[in-house]
Design a protein around this motif. Sequence first.
Motif, mmCIF file in Angstrom:
data_model
loop_
_atom_site.group_PDB
_atom_site.id
_atom_site.type_symbol
_atom_site.label_atom_id
_atom_site.label_comp_id
_atom_site.label_asym_id
_atom_site.label_seq_id
_atom_site.Cartn_x
_atom_site.Cartn_y
_atom_site.Cartn_z
ATOM 1 N N UNK A 128 -8.126 7.163 -17.095
ATOM 2 C CA UNK A 128 -8.749 5.787 -16.161
ATOM 3 C C UNK A 128 -7.982 5.471 -15.032
ATOM 4 N N UNK A 129 -7.102 6.146 -14.578
ATOM 5 C CA UNK A 129 -6.099 6.654 -13.640
ATOM 6 C C UNK A 129 -7.316 7.314 -11.901
ATOM 7 N N UNK A 130 -7.027 8.248 -12.645
ATOM 8 C CA UNK A 130 -7.471 9.531 -12.369
ATOM 9 C C UNK A 130 -8.730 9.551 -11.943
ATOM 10 N N UNK A 131 -10.045 9.176 -13.393
ATOM 11 C CA UNK A 131 -10.993 8.484 -12.448
ATOM 12 C C UNK A 131 -11.068 7.487 -11.658
ATOM 13 N N UNK A 132 -10.429 6.321 -11.427
ATOM 14 C CA UNK A 132 -10.897 5.354 -10.778
ATOM 15 C C UNK A 132 -10.405 5.990 -8.842
ATOM 16 N N UNK A 133 -10.013 7.333 -9.189
ATOM 17 C CA UNK A 133 -8.835 7.709 -7.764
ATOM 18 C C UNK A 133 -9.928 8.670 -7.806
ATOM 19 N N UNK A 134 -10.215 9.771 -8.382
ATOM 20 C CA UNK A 134 -11.514 11.044 -8.275
ATOM 21 C C UNK A 134 -12.726 9.959 -7.410
ATOM 22 N N UNK A 135 -13.203 8.036 -7.766
ATOM 23 C CA UNK A 135 -14.436 7.759 -7.225
ATOM 24 C C UNK A 135 -13.534 7.877 -5.737
ATOM 25 N N UNK A 136 -12.232 6.907 -5.788
ATOM 26 C CA UNK A 136 -11.595 6.411 -3.984
ATOM 27 C C UNK A 136 -12.526 8.087 -3.268
ATOM 28 N N UNK A 137 -11.853 8.547 -3.802
ATOM 29 C CA UNK A 137 -12.015 10.337 -3.144
ATOM 30 C C UNK A 137 -12.681 10.693 -2.086
ATOM 31 N N UNK A 138 -13.788 10.109 -3.307
ATOM 32 C CA UNK A 138 -15.172 10.572 -2.821
ATOM 33 C C UNK A 138 -16.016 9.689 -1.668
ATOM 34 N N UNK A 139 -15.292 7.842 -1.463
ATOM 35 C CA UNK A 139 -15.422 7.052 -0.310
ATOM 36 C C UNK A 139 -14.464 7.431 0.531
ATOM 37 N N UNK A 174 0.336 6.234 -10.061
ATOM 38 C CA UNK A 174 -0.278 5.809 -9.240
ATOM 39 C C UNK A 174 -0.840 6.929 -7.653
ATOM 40 N N UNK A 175 -1.832 5.684 -7.140
ATOM 41 C CA UNK A 175 -2.423 6.704 -6.184
ATOM 42 C C UNK A 175 -2.749 5.941 -4.965
ATOM 43 N N UNK A 176 -1.845 6.812 -3.640
ATOM 44 C CA UNK A 176 -1.896 5.322 -2.677
ATOM 45 C C UNK A 176 -2.228 5.916 -1.222
ATOM 46 N N UNK A 177 -3.534 5.411 -1.015
ATOM 47 C CA UNK A 177 -4.287 6.010 0.644
ATOM 48 C C UNK A 177 -3.691 5.013 1.193
#
Length: 231
Positions: A128-139, A174-177
Amino acid sequence: MPVNSIKFIVGAALIFVVVGCQKQEGKPSGATQHVADSSAPAPKPAQNKPVRNGPFGLAGGMSIAELSQLGFKESETSPNVFVGKPPKPLDGITDYSVFATPTAGVCRIRANHDVDLVNDSGDQLRTKVDQYAELMSVKYGKYSTKVNYTGREVYRNNPQFWMMALKEESVFYAYDWSTKKLETPLPDKMANIEVAANAISTSKGYVSIQYTYDNFEVCREEMKKKSATNL
């Protein structure tokens, strides 16, 4: 690399109803005509609620007064943390919170997505973390950092205890921007975005999605001054 696991972490859209009057032809001249009662009070116009272009219809710098208009209320246990439902909620998320002070306004937005059934290895939660990170990367583009850290050797050698390690904060995922590390800075004065795994128990966790703005330090200074007045 430590990841903040404090559970902070927002919808009502403007609705315009248009009523059309259909023209009726060939109606007898003697037909009864319905005339509106001029003495009846005029309907009150709907109050426009503040909707921003940021995450969930919110934005950094948004005032506490604007949050109140949206129905956000200050937490009874956490000063300057306001909880409520944002104008543009995301499917699957029911927990939204913002950190805001009177001068700086909103400086952090947080949302949490519960993952109720997780095996000991944490597979469902990491997915689920990976899925949200992928969506975040799109934007926002590719993340600046991915954290997949296990602090204790016993957990590195026994990945089946991953959820236990996460609950003990011996594991971070975690993923960090970070706008300072990205080729294209984050928009709207965002300083950082974080998508992280958190454990409630060894079989239940949640994904935290956190947006921190560049006025966060101003918020912290306001909080310090407020606390110092009681000394």
